[in-house]
Design a protein around this motif. Structure first.
Motif, PDB file in Angstrom:
ATOM      1  N   GLY A  30      22.102   5.832 -43.246  1.00 45.45           N
ATOM      2  CA  GLY A  30      22.030   6.507 -41.963  1.00 45.45           C
ATOM      3  C   GLY A  30      20.995   5.944 -41.007  1.00 45.45           C
ATOM      4  O   GLY A  30      20.724   6.525 -39.962  1.00 45.45           O
ATOM      5  N   GLY A  31      20.404   4.806 -41.342  1.00 47.98           N
ATOM      6  CA  GLY A  31      19.408   4.178 -40.473  1.00 47.98           C
ATOM      7  C   GLY A  31      19.912   2.853 -39.952  1.00 47.98           C
ATOM      8  O   GLY A  31      21.108   2.579 -39.948  1.00 47.98           O
ATOM      9  N   LYS A  32      18.987   2.032 -39.501  1.00 50.16           N
ATOM     10  CA  LYS A  32      19.304   0.686 -39.012  1.00 50.16           C
ATOM     11  C   LYS A  32      18.568  -0.320 -39.879  1.00 50.16           C
ATOM     12  O   LYS A  32      17.454  -0.047 -40.344  1.00 50.16           O
ATOM     13  CB  LYS A  32      18.818   0.496 -37.578  1.00 50.16           C
ATOM     14  N   GLY A  33      19.157  -1.483 -40.050  1.00 42.71           N
ATOM     15  CA  GLY A  33      18.490  -2.522 -40.811  1.00 42.71           C
ATOM     16  C   GLY A  33      19.056  -3.894 -40.507  1.00 42.71           C
ATOM     17  O   GLY A  33      20.179  -4.017 -40.012  1.00 42.71           O
ATOM     18  N   LEU A  34      18.261  -4.905 -40.800  1.00 46.08           N
ATOM     19  CA  LEU A  34      18.719  -6.285 -40.698  1.00 46.08           C
ATOM     20  C   LEU A  34      17.806  -7.169 -41.519  1.00 46.08           C
ATOM     21  O   LEU A  34      16.699  -6.783 -41.894  1.00 46.08           O
ATOM     22  CB  LEU A  34      18.792  -6.757 -39.242  1.00 46.08           C
ATOM     23  N   TYR A  35      18.296  -8.365 -41.799  1.00 51.50           N
ATOM     24  CA  TYR A  35      17.588  -9.366 -42.584  1.00 51.50           C
ATOM     25  C   TYR A  35      17.445 -10.640 -41.757  1.00 51.50           C
ATOM     26  O   TYR A  35      18.334 -10.980 -40.979  1.00 51.50           O
ATOM     27  CB  TYR A  35      18.366  -9.699 -43.862  1.00 51.50           C
ATOM     28  N   PHE A  36      16.344 -11.339 -41.947  1.00 47.92           N
ATOM     29  CA  PHE A  36      16.127 -12.621 -41.277  1.00 47.92           C
ATOM     30  C   PHE A  36      15.240 -13.474 -42.173  1.00 47.92           C
ATOM     31  O   PHE A  36      14.512 -12.961 -43.020  1.00 47.92           O
ATOM     32  CB  PHE A  36      15.484 -12.426 -39.890  1.00 47.92           C
TER      33      PHE A  36
END
Length: 121
Positions: free
Chosen positions: A101-107
């Protein structure tokens, strides 16, 4: 006092470049140098201590951030043209995720470490 994480050593090809890169994405300052390390401090008192090294394996660091911090970091990532993915295996490029239910990303950082920002653990 209990048990608290104080710091983690992060190997890098160039400790100054990697520390500045992460600090810039997170919107914080490089905290300075301590011995052979260049430090990036986060709000809970933990430092990431970047150290010049060779022949290291990829590390993963995940940063729990607020909605505003996520949006600001996401904008900096897009503005700087940093590739990002919705998943830890980098199979969904240019997307974010909504896990839990949240936001996320990878880099990836300059040394190839898999960095993550997320709003819900």
């Amino acid at each position: 006092m209990g048990i608290q994480l104080n710091h983690i050593i992060v190997p890098a090809h160039d400790k100054h470049v990697s520390a500045k890169f992460l600090a810039d994405v997170l919107g914080v300052e490089v905290a300075g140098e301590a011995g052979p390390f260049v430090q990036v401090a986060v709000d809970n008192g933990v430092t990431l201590d970047f150290m010049d090294a060779n022949g290291f394996a990829e590390h993963h660091c995940a940063f729990l951030v607020g909605e505003e911090e996520f949006d600001a970091a996401y904008q900096r990532i897009k503005d700087q043209g940093i590739p990002y993915w919705a998943d830890p295996f980098h199979q969904q490029p240019g997307k974010t995720n909504t896990m839990n239910g949240g936001k996320g990303l990878y880099f990836s950082d300059p040394a190839g470490h898999n960095m993550e920002i997320l709003t819900v653990p």
